[in-house]
Design an enzyme around this catalytic site. Structure first.
Site, PDB file in Angstrom:
ATOM      1  N   ASP A   1      10.259  -3.064   6.005  1.00 50.79           N
ATOM      2  CA  ASP A   1       8.800  -3.031   6.114  1.00 50.79           C
ATOM      3  C   ASP A   1       8.268  -3.508   4.766  1.00 50.79           C
ATOM      4  OD1 ASP A   1       6.035  -2.238   6.115  1.00 50.79           O
ATOM      5  OD2 ASP A   1       6.471  -0.610   7.501  1.00 50.79           O
TER       6      ASP A   1
ATOM      7  N   LEU B   1       5.764  -2.708   3.288  1.00 54.14           N
ATOM      8  CA  LEU B   1       5.163  -1.613   2.533  1.00 54.14           C
ATOM      9  C   LEU B   1       6.184  -0.968   1.594  1.00 54.14           C
ATOM     10  CD1 LEU B   1       2.422  -0.243   2.279  1.00 54.14           C
ATOM     11  CD2 LEU B   1       3.217   1.474   3.890  1.00 54.14           C
ATOM     12  N   SER B   2       7.454  -1.245   1.803  1.00 55.73           N
ATOM     13  CA  SER B   2       8.533  -0.654   1.010  1.00 55.73           C
ATOM     14  C   SER B   2       9.003  -1.602  -0.085  1.00 55.73           C
ATOM     15  CB  SER B   2       9.712  -0.318   1.933  1.00 55.73           C
ATOM     16  OG  SER B   2      10.875  -0.070   1.180  1.00 55.73           O
ATOM     17  N   PRO B   3       8.795  -1.246  -1.366  1.00 52.26           N
ATOM     18  CA  PRO B   3       9.297  -2.105  -2.435  1.00 52.26           C
ATOM     19  C   PRO B   3      10.826  -2.138  -2.454  1.00 52.26           C
ATOM     20  CG  PRO B   3       8.487  -0.047  -3.350  1.00 52.26           C
ATOM     21  CD  PRO B   3       8.129  -0.043  -1.887  1.00 52.26           C
TER      22      PRO B   3
ATOM     23  N   SER C   1      12.666  -2.153   0.223  1.00 50.00           N
ATOM     24  CA  SER C   1      13.010  -3.150   1.231  1.00 50.00           C
ATOM     25  C   SER C   1      12.952  -4.550   0.617  1.00 50.00           C
ATOM     26  CB  SER C   1      12.036  -3.087   2.417  1.00 50.00           C
ATOM     27  OG  SER C   1      12.241  -1.960   3.221  1.00 50.00           O
TER      28      SER C   1
END
EC number: 2.5.1.18
Length: 183
Positions: free
Chosen positions: A13, A15-17, A19
């Site tokens: 996602d 929104l996930s650093p 990731s």
């Protein structure tokens, strides 16, 4: 005997650093390790129940469905907006700006954005998120390595050395010494 089947699925996602870290590393290593990297946009809120990136993740799902060749570039631009430049990724104009910066035409991007609320896109994102949960996800990113008849799930962006070991490959750090590696 033919070559071994080696597929990595990256559930992520924007929104996930974390990731983002896993995404960049695996994009750098996919050719070095000779693996089929399958990018799987997932909704972290479906796993952790709270996220502001629903439209962005639906947009990436729409990109994957209709222009999969653009998925890597558009994903990267969304991460750069939110985590490198502290820019919005929730408003339609922000998503369009990221897609255009990634090289997508305005018409293509607008068409994809118009489809983010369609049942096809919603169902695909839900199915991908459920697939991550079935693999045991409790957050993102997760990387699922399919090696012949064996499946390995690794959580986090700090497991790349372990992933290299599972693949029987050499880990050369987050920026391997190859000509096309990006930072």
């Amino acid at each position: 005997m033919g070559p071994r089947s080696r597929t990595l699925e990256l559930f992520y996602d924007v929104l996930s650093p974390y990731s983002w870290l896993a995404f960049e590393i695996l994009c750098r290593y996919k050719n070095i390790w000779n693996v089929d990297l399958q990018l799987r946009p997932s909704l972290i809120s479906g796993i952790m129940k709270d996220s502001g990136s629903l439209t962005a993740m639906r947009f990436l799902t729409s990109v994957k469905l209709e222009h999969p060749e653009m998925l890597e570039k558009v994903s990267r631009e969304l991460w750069l907006r939110i985590w490198s430049r502290d820019e919005d990724i929730t408003e339609p104009q922000s998503i369009l700006a990221a897609a255009e910066k990634a090289g997508m035409s305005t018409a293509q991007a607008r068409g994809l954005l118009e489809r983010v609320s369609t049942p096809q896109v919603k169902n695909q994102l839900r199915e991908t998120t459920e697939a991550a949960c079935k693999h045991g996800a409790f957050g993102l990113p997760i990387t699922v390595a399919h090696l012949d008849d064996t499946t390995h799930m690794l959580f986090g962006s700090d497991r790349m050395e372990l992933l290299a070991h599972v693949l029987g490959e050499k880990w050369m750090g987050p920026v391997p010494p190859v000509g096309n590696a990006r930072l």
